[in-house]
Design a protein around this motif. Structure first.
Motif, PDB file in Angstrom:
ATOM      1  N   ASN A 119       0.914  -1.227  -0.059  1.00 40.31           N
ATOM      2  CA  ASN A 119      -0.010  -0.030   0.087  1.00 40.31           C
ATOM      3  C   ASN A 119       0.910   1.216  -0.182  1.00 40.31           C
ATOM      4  O   ASN A 119       0.417   2.267   0.554  1.00 40.31           O
ATOM      5  CB  ASN A 119      -0.966  -0.198   1.160  1.00 40.31           C
ATOM      6  N   ASP A 157       0.957   8.347   3.191  1.00 38.76           N
ATOM      7  CA  ASP A 157       1.258   9.942   3.091  1.00 38.76           C
ATOM      8  C   ASP A 157       2.697  10.065   3.077  1.00 38.76           C
ATOM      9  O   ASP A 157       3.363   9.225   3.269  1.00 38.76           O
ATOM     10  CB  ASP A 157       0.720  10.623   4.488  1.00 38.76           C
ATOM     11  N   ASP A 181       1.663   3.478  -2.185  1.00 40.83           N
ATOM     12  CA  ASP A 181       1.296   4.581  -3.040  1.00 40.83           C
ATOM     13  C   ASP A 181       0.121   5.232  -2.330  1.00 40.83           C
ATOM     14  O   ASP A 181      -0.026   6.485  -2.423  1.00 40.83           O
ATOM     15  CB  ASP A 181       0.716   4.218  -4.204  1.00 40.83           C
ATOM     16  N   GLN A 182      -0.609   4.388  -1.532  1.00 41.39           N
ATOM     17  CA  GLN A 182      -1.540   5.358  -0.498  1.00 41.39           C
ATOM     18  C   GLN A 182      -1.177   5.964   1.002  1.00 41.39           C
ATOM     19  O   GLN A 182      -1.711   6.389   1.524  1.00 41.39           O
ATOM     20  CB  GLN A 182      -2.814   4.059  -0.238  1.00 41.39           C
TER      21      GLN A 182
END
Length: 557
Positions: A390, A395, A392-393
């Motif tokens: 994850n 912050d 790319d998701q």
């Protein structure tokens, strides 16, 4: 009249900030680019301390004759030019002075602090290690120009004068090095460690030139096959743990610091050292139940001494216990690389306290390659670390952390794999020996700092698995069920203690002495220390009272 004038002139110049050689040329004295006084050369000014700062400074104060040191440097440089500049560098155990002469020659003079180890021996051994490694391996180390292990010499302190290390310190260029070249550097480092591991010394102890030890019965000479000049020998160990911790003085007179011919002798020597330390103050923030009373402390060590001869004969240890030399502190500041090729190691500095010990106790992670998550023998079979699915998701902050963790794991794995391929002997010693076996031997020597609980845990494990370990003699240890239950409770308490120590050191970026780097804001660190303590009190409130947490906090505000 002339004599009186000379005396007055001498007194007027005695307190001068600059050294005044016979040529009346002032010497520039600096530390990290800022001017300092001659007196500040003797003081410690490479940071501050959150714990017992006054005592920490006192332990690192070392006075010497600056003019005589300058004269010595001039006498050994090529053209004999006078010294015109001294730039002070410093570590926790010694002062390193970059000394420049008027014709541009640069040398480093290293003067040990009282914390460095045993008087005379620590300097003599470091000099011998540098000379031996330079003479019999291709590991790049500084060339020694002069040294003296007698503090009564004209300089007024022990010293080693050596060539300045070529290149640039690794920490200054690491961020500029691409991954491929970082991997090349890691491989080069493991090849150098392989050369050290391949040398099998005749005994455990410290490495010396034979003339440094006056009594031949107190050393073991190296075999001519590894010392063609018949110059070197193994003598006593000499690091800081063999002193009272505040000076060069031995813990006790005539202590057996080696040399030792086998693993049993070596480990008994560590146990006797720890017994001698029972008279020294315990760690102030460690609960008495964890450190133990003097009687408990001595009882645990004497129990360990009963099983040492058995443990030393375990085949896995016999196969990995060759007397070996290793660099004691490989961090980026001690590794120099070429300015043209940052993957090329040009010098490894600071071999102070390097000793000859069993190989299974020697290999350690270079500081900058230490994995955040411990790696074991089987982990080498795993693939390369990857970013989370994850990624790319995440912050920005979490992405930065994820990339840091991936890089850390990648370089740690690279070091592990390179050690497996280039230094199999050290790899097997480091990763194939059970941690509990390594821990038994290391905890015997570390009991003063770590308290009695870790060693007691090892003794109970030995007692419970005595027959399965293959011993036919009756176990010399005895523990009742009540004693084992009590130790389990102590072990839980010790785990909490260690967790709190780790939190404090990690989030304050410090060590057990509370050292704060000179470029950091000390007042800010003090504020962080107070705030962190309150956070930890809140975190542990279901397990400990606030007063209990404060009692074991390593840096009382």
């Amino acid at each position: 009249m002339l004599s009186l004038f000379s005396k007055i002139a001498t007194r007027l110049t005695a307190g001068s900030r600059s050294v005044q050689p016979s040529t009346v040329r002032p010497i520039s004295i600096t530390c990290r680019g800022a001017p300092i006084t001659e007196e500040e050369l003797f003081e410690y000014n490479n940071g501050r301390f959150l714990l017992e700062e006054k005592q920490q400074y006192s332990r690192r104060y070392m006075k010497f004759n600056v003019q005589k040191l300058c004269e010595k440097v001039s006498s050994i440089t090529e053209h004999g030019a006078p010294v015109c500049k001294i730039d002070k560098m410093e570590g926790g155990f010694s002062k390193a002075l970059l000394m420049t002469t008027e014709d541009g020659a640069e040398v480093v003079a290293k003067i040990p602090n009282p914390t460095a180890g045993r008087a005379k021996y620590s300097t003599a051994s470091e000099a011998a290690v540098l000379q031996y490694v330079r003479e019999y391996t291709t590991v790049p180390v500084p060339k020694i120009l002069a040294w003296n292990d007698d503090a009564l010499n004209p300089v007024g302190a022990e010293y080693i004068i050596m060539e300045k290390a070529p290149g640039v310190q690794l920490y200054k260029v690491w961020d500029e090095i691409q991954d491929y070249h970082r991997l090349r550097l890691i491989e080069s480092l493991t090849k150098m460690e392989h050369q050290l591991a391949a040398i099998q010394f005749p005994a455990y102890g410290g490495l010396y030139l034979r003339h440094s030890i006056s009594n031949p019965s107190q050393y073991v000479p190296l075999d001519p096959s590894m010392d063609s000049t018949r110059s070197y020998c193994i003598g006593p160990q000499c690091g800081p743990s063999w002193t009272d911790g505040t000076s060069h003085q031995d813990i006790q007179k005539d202590i057996d610091a080696g040399p030792w011919l086998d693993l049993t002798q070596f480990t008994q020597g560590l146990a006797l050292r720890s017994l001698a330390q029972s008279c020294l103050p315990m760690a102030k923030n460690m609960a008495p139940s964890l450190h133990g009373t003097k009687d408990e402390y001595e009882s645990v060590l004497n129990s360990a001494r009963k099983v040492i001869p058995y443990m030393a004969e375990i085949p896995a240890l016999q196969q990995t216990s060759a007397p070996s030399l290793w660099h004691p502190d490989l961090h980026m500041g001690n590794i120099f690389v070429s300015e043209a090729d940052h993957a090329q190691i040009t010098c490894l500095i600071d071999w102070q306290s390097a000793c000859v010990s069993p190989l299974f106790l020697q290999p350690r992670w270079p500081v900058f390659l230490t994995p955040l998550t411990p790696l074991g023998f089987e982990d080498i079979k795993d693939g390369l670390p990857k970013l989370p699915k994850n990624f790319d998701q995440l912050d920005a902050a979490d992405k930065t952390l994820a990339m840091y963790e991936k890089d850390n794991a990648t370089y740690a794995k690279a070091y592990m794999a390179a050690t497996f391929l280039k230094n199999r002997k050290a790899y097997m010693a480091r990763f194939s020996v059970k941690e509990s076996l390594q821990g038994f031997f290391s905890d015997i020597g570390d009991i003063r700092q770590d308290g009695i609980v870790p060693l007691k845990v090892h003794l109970v494990r030995i007692f419970l698995s005595w027959e399965s370990m293959g011993f036919s003699d009756p176990c010399p240890l005895r523990f009742t069920s009540a004693e084992i239950d009590s130790l389990n409770r102590q072990s839980d308490e010790y785990t909490r203690f260690q967790e709190i120590q780790s939190i404090a050191k990690k989030y304050l970026s410090t060590d057990s002495e509370g050292w704060i780097a000179p470029l950091l804001d000390f007042a800010e660190k003090e504020a962080q220390n107070r705030a962190l303590l309150e956070l930890v009190i809140e975190q542990f409130k279901s397990q400990m009272s606030a007063d209990e947490v404060r009692a074991i906090w390593p840096f009382p505000p």
